[in-house]
Scaffold this active site. Structure first.
Site, PDB file in Angstrom:
ATOM      1  N   LYS A  10      52.349  81.950  14.065  1.00 43.64           N
ATOM      2  CA  LYS A  10      51.162  81.193  13.640  1.00 43.64           C
ATOM      3  C   LYS A  10      51.024  79.864  14.370  1.00 43.64           C
ATOM      4  CE  LYS A  10      52.112  80.950   9.417  1.00 43.64           C
ATOM      5  NZ  LYS A  10      52.212  80.480   8.036  1.00 43.64           N
ATOM      6  N   ARG A  33      62.140  84.595   0.513  1.00 48.64           N
ATOM      7  CA  ARG A  33      60.899  84.020   1.044  1.00 48.64           C
ATOM      8  C   ARG A  33      59.866  85.109   1.333  1.00 48.64           C
ATOM      9  NH1 ARG A  33      64.428  80.731   4.033  1.00 48.64           N
ATOM     10  NH2 ARG A  33      63.853  81.552   6.056  1.00 48.64           N
ATOM     11  N   ARG A  58      67.040  82.500  15.030  1.00 50.11           N
ATOM     12  CA  ARG A  58      66.718  81.093  15.279  1.00 50.11           C
ATOM     13  C   ARG A  58      67.984  80.232  15.256  1.00 50.11           C
ATOM     14  NH1 ARG A  58      61.435  79.886  11.643  1.00 50.11           N
ATOM     15  NH2 ARG A  58      62.974  79.859   9.980  1.00 50.11           N
ATOM     16  N   ARG A  75      69.719  77.341  10.673  1.00 49.86           N
ATOM     17  CA  ARG A  75      69.257  76.516   9.566  1.00 49.86           C
ATOM     18  C   ARG A  75      69.920  77.013   8.286  1.00 49.86           C
ATOM     19  NH1 ARG A  75      64.214  74.114  11.080  1.00 49.86           N
ATOM     20  NH2 ARG A  75      63.713  74.900  13.125  1.00 49.86           N
ATOM     21  N   ARG A 101      46.724  79.171  -0.614  1.00 52.31           N
ATOM     22  CA  ARG A 101      47.933  79.854  -1.087  1.00 52.31           C
ATOM     23  C   ARG A 101      47.708  80.656  -2.365  1.00 52.31           C
ATOM     24  NH1 ARG A 101      53.254  76.561  -0.050  1.00 52.31           N
ATOM     25  NH2 ARG A 101      52.940  75.858  -2.192  1.00 52.31           N
TER      26      ARG A 101
END
Ligand SMILES: [Zn+2]
Length: 230
Positions: A14, A167, A123, A156, A89
């Site tokens: 995005k 999530r 990541r 992370r 949202r």
């Protein structure tokens, strides 16, 4: 004026796709996540509030997000339009947004959950300077070391398989109904986000009848070497 909502799960690109659109078409990229990160980094009152929520393992509430977006849009610095990312949202916000802003379309970057897991779990972050890496799309020259400062690369704290699964569940339960509402009003173009970023950008331009995407030559080379970034 062009006004778009961009939707997609984390890792769907995005931010990258919004930035490419914004730079080329003079749109303002409004990223709710970036706004909150800015407040945290600059120790504002809102930043302190967000920090407390995150420390308590809670998510930033929809009302707070709505306030931030309303304030941001009221700056009216978006003469040529905007691409908004991270909002709406819920269905109520979506209805409100459709009534208030006369949007041109919803760009839905579609990425299967398995691919999200592959991308997000690759990541890495430099523990010293904060530079982002990705073991698929942006590998460091030396394994486990930052190219810029030599710092150690780490994941992370919230990029664990369990946290990501939570999530994803949260994302689908919240965002799928919003997408459904936009779909019924025929605003949504679903774009396959598994392709490399130049292909995804070209598809967006075609589907929304926008000027073609013409990346600089060196960028084309870099992109062809880095499938599936962002
Ligand atoms: Zn570094």
């Amino acid at each position: 004026m062009r006004k778009y909502v961009i939707m997609g799960v984390q890792g769907s690109g995005k931010g990258t796709q919004s930035a490419l659109l914004a730079a080329d078409l003079d749109l303002v990229h409004i990223s709710v996540g970036d706004i909150f990160r800015w407040h945290v980094k600059n120790h504002t009152k809102l930043g302190a509030q967000v920090r407390r929520l995150v420390a308590a393992g809670e998510l930033v509430g929809d009302d707070l997000v709505e306030d931030v977006v309303r304030d941001r849009l009221q700056l009216h610095d978006w003469n040529y339009g905007f691409v908004i990312d991270g909002f709406p949202r819920n269905r109520r916000q979506a209805e409100f947004f459709l009534e208030s802003y006369d949007i041109d379309g919803v760009i839905h970057l579609d990425l299967p959950d398995a691919e999200v897991r592959r991308r997000v779990l690759a990541r890495r972050l430099c523990s010293r300077c904060g530079m982002d890496y990705n073991l698929i799309a942006h590998r460091p020259e030396q394994e486990g070391r930052c190219d810029v400062c030599g710092g150690e690369l780490v994941s992370r704290a919230d990029d664990t398989p369990d946290a990501l699964a939570r999530r994803l569940t949260d994302y689908h339960s919240k965002i799928d109904p919003v997408l459904e509402l936009f779909r019924r009003k025929e605003y949504v173009m679903t774009i396959d986000a598994r392709a490399d970023k130049a292909t995804v950008q070209r598809t967006i331009r075609t589907r929304f009848n926008l000027p073609p995407y013409l990346p600089a030559q060196e960028e084309t080379v870099a992109l062809s070497e880095q499938p599936g970034g962002g």
